[in-house]
Design a protein around this motif. Structure first.
Motif, mmCIF file in Angstrom:
data_model
loop_
_atom_site.group_PDB
_atom_site.id
_atom_site.type_symbol
_atom_site.label_atom_id
_atom_site.label_comp_id
_atom_site.label_asym_id
_atom_site.label_seq_id
_atom_site.Cartn_x
_atom_site.Cartn_y
_atom_site.Cartn_z
ATOM 1 N N ASP A 183 38.154 25.463 30.265
ATOM 2 C CA ASP A 183 39.594 25.193 30.208
ATOM 3 C C ASP A 183 40.122 25.305 28.787
ATOM 4 O OD1 ASP A 183 39.617 24.764 32.927
ATOM 5 O OD2 ASP A 183 39.344 22.586 32.757
ATOM 6 N N ARG A 186 40.711 28.881 28.108
ATOM 7 C CA ARG A 186 41.903 29.375 28.826
ATOM 8 C C ARG A 186 43.183 28.901 28.142
ATOM 9 N NH1 ARG A 186 38.723 27.506 33.513
ATOM 10 N NH2 ARG A 186 37.718 29.333 34.483
ATOM 11 N N GLY A 189 44.391 31.036 25.466
ATOM 12 C CA GLY A 189 44.907 32.335 25.870
ATOM 13 C C GLY A 189 43.872 33.331 26.321
ATOM 14 N N ALA A 190 42.632 32.919 26.488
ATOM 15 C CA ALA A 190 41.582 33.836 26.919
ATOM 16 C C ALA A 190 41.676 34.081 28.420
ATOM 17 C CB ALA A 190 40.207 33.260 26.573
ATOM 18 N N GLY A 191 41.493 35.351 28.808
ATOM 19 C CA GLY A 191 41.438 35.693 30.229
ATOM 20 C C GLY A 191 40.077 35.361 30.800
ATOM 21 N N GLU A 192 39.941 35.569 32.113
ATOM 22 C CA GLU A 192 38.693 35.182 32.776
ATOM 23 C C GLU A 192 37.501 36.004 32.284
ATOM 24 O OE1 GLU A 192 37.981 32.685 34.605
ATOM 25 O OE2 GLU A 192 40.045 31.959 34.630
ATOM 26 N N LEU A 193 37.716 37.307 32.068
ATOM 27 C CA LEU A 193 36.608 38.125 31.571
ATOM 28 C C LEU A 193 36.207 37.717 30.156
ATOM 29 C CD1 LEU A 193 37.479 41.713 32.858
ATOM 30 C CD2 LEU A 193 35.737 40.131 33.727
ATOM 31 N N ARG A 194 37.195 37.364 29.328
ATOM 32 C CA ARG A 194 36.871 36.917 27.974
ATOM 33 C C ARG A 194 36.177 35.561 28.009
ATOM 34 N NH1 ARG A 194 41.094 36.511 22.846
ATOM 35 N NH2 ARG A 194 39.519 35.947 21.265
ATOM 36 N N VAL A 195 36.606 34.690 28.912
ATOM 37 C CA VAL A 195 35.927 33.402 29.071
ATOM 38 C C VAL A 195 34.485 33.627 29.506
ATOM 39 C CG1 VAL A 195 35.858 31.279 30.438
ATOM 40 C CG2 VAL A 195 38.037 32.122 29.563
#
Length: 290
Positions: A183, A186, A189-195
């Protein structure tokens, strides 16, 4: 009656010796198990360096011979050793990498996302673990025939991209990862692929290293399905190519077969030496997880 005094210095003198004697049975047992494990492999390495006429001598040779290059030359002449080793490395490498990506994505979805039917899908995935591999050979052969993929690298790689055990292991490992960590990424500002690849992958590196060794070993040693799916000798992997050398006892080149078998252990040793720290960390993480 006067009580007998015991000298404290003498009271404990026999205990260390007694403890050493108690440890001898376990030491002998472990030495025997080690001998049973290492003995056949050491004989394989020694026999791979000797001629056919020397392999079955009694008593067996305890030192390597000088025929390793000759045996490898026979392998190159009969099966194209460099080609079949390249085929095995290509198939095992691509399949391992693809299976890791699929296991990571699926395990992340099962562990960190809430969607309808998640429990049912995960139960169906686990149910495939109890299905024998031999049962799937006929449907798999039919599918590859319909797709026109027989005797291709795709026929060897695609069936091994989804490994239920790998998905299960990644799901269990990712379930212990705190949601607050994801969280926080996120919120930044990170997207799911970056996370996934920026936060999850670095944390799961030991588990991925341990899993990659198991996946590579399974793909490298695969024999039954490549034997069914391949037709041309140019596409053979190393296990299949070595099996073609076996014939009657009178015309079987045991020196070449044993040298090829010994050679087939090198990639696994190299992979383990490269990833041994992460491998041990992954095993310890799974063992100490509450």
């Amino acid at each position: 009656m006067t009580p007998t005094r015991v000298d404290p210095g003498r009271a404990g003198t026999g205990r260390p010796a007694l403890r050493k004697l108690r440890g001898w049975p376990l030491t002998l047992l472990l030495a025997g198990v080690t001998g049973l494990s290492v003995g056949p492999f050491s004989w394989l390495v020694i026999a791979a360096t000797r001629k056919d006429t020397e392999i079955f001598d009694w008593p067996p040779a305890l030192l390597p011979g000088g025929s390793l290059g000759e045996n490898l030359g026979h392998l190159q002449h009969k099966i194209g050793l460099l080609r079949v080793v390249g085929n095995s490395l290509l198939v095992a490498g691509v399949q391992t990498l693809g299976a890791l990506v699929v296991a990571l994505l699926a395990g992340y979805a099962f562990a960190k996302f809430r969607f309808r039917g998640r429990t049912l899908l995960f139960a169906l995935l686990l149910s495939t673990l109890v299905v024998p591999e031999q049962v799937m050979l006929v449907p798999l052969f039919t599918m590859m025939t319909d797709f026109g993929l027989l005797d291709t690298y795709q026929a060897l790689i695609l069936p091994g991209l989804c490994v239920p055990f790998a998905v299960f292991l990644m799901r269990q490992s990712l379930s212990s990862l705190p949601d607050e960590l994801l969280d926080a990424a996120r919120v930044d500002g990170a997207g799911e692929l970056r996370v996934l690849f920026g936060v999850v992958v670095p944390v799961m590196r030991p588990v991925l290293a341990a899993l990659s060794i198991f996946l590579f070993l399974g793909s490298w040693n695969q024999f039954v399905w490549p034997l069914i799916a391949l037709r041309s000798p140019e596409m053979h992997t190393l296990p299949v190519a070595l099996a073609t050398l076996q014939g009657n006892k009178s015309n079987t080149d045991y020196g070449a077969i044993l040298s090829g078998t010994a050679l087939s252990t090198l990639p696994m040793m190299v992979l383990f030496l490269v990833l041994q720290r992460q491998f041990i960390s992954g095993l310890l993480a799974g063992a100490t997880k509450g």
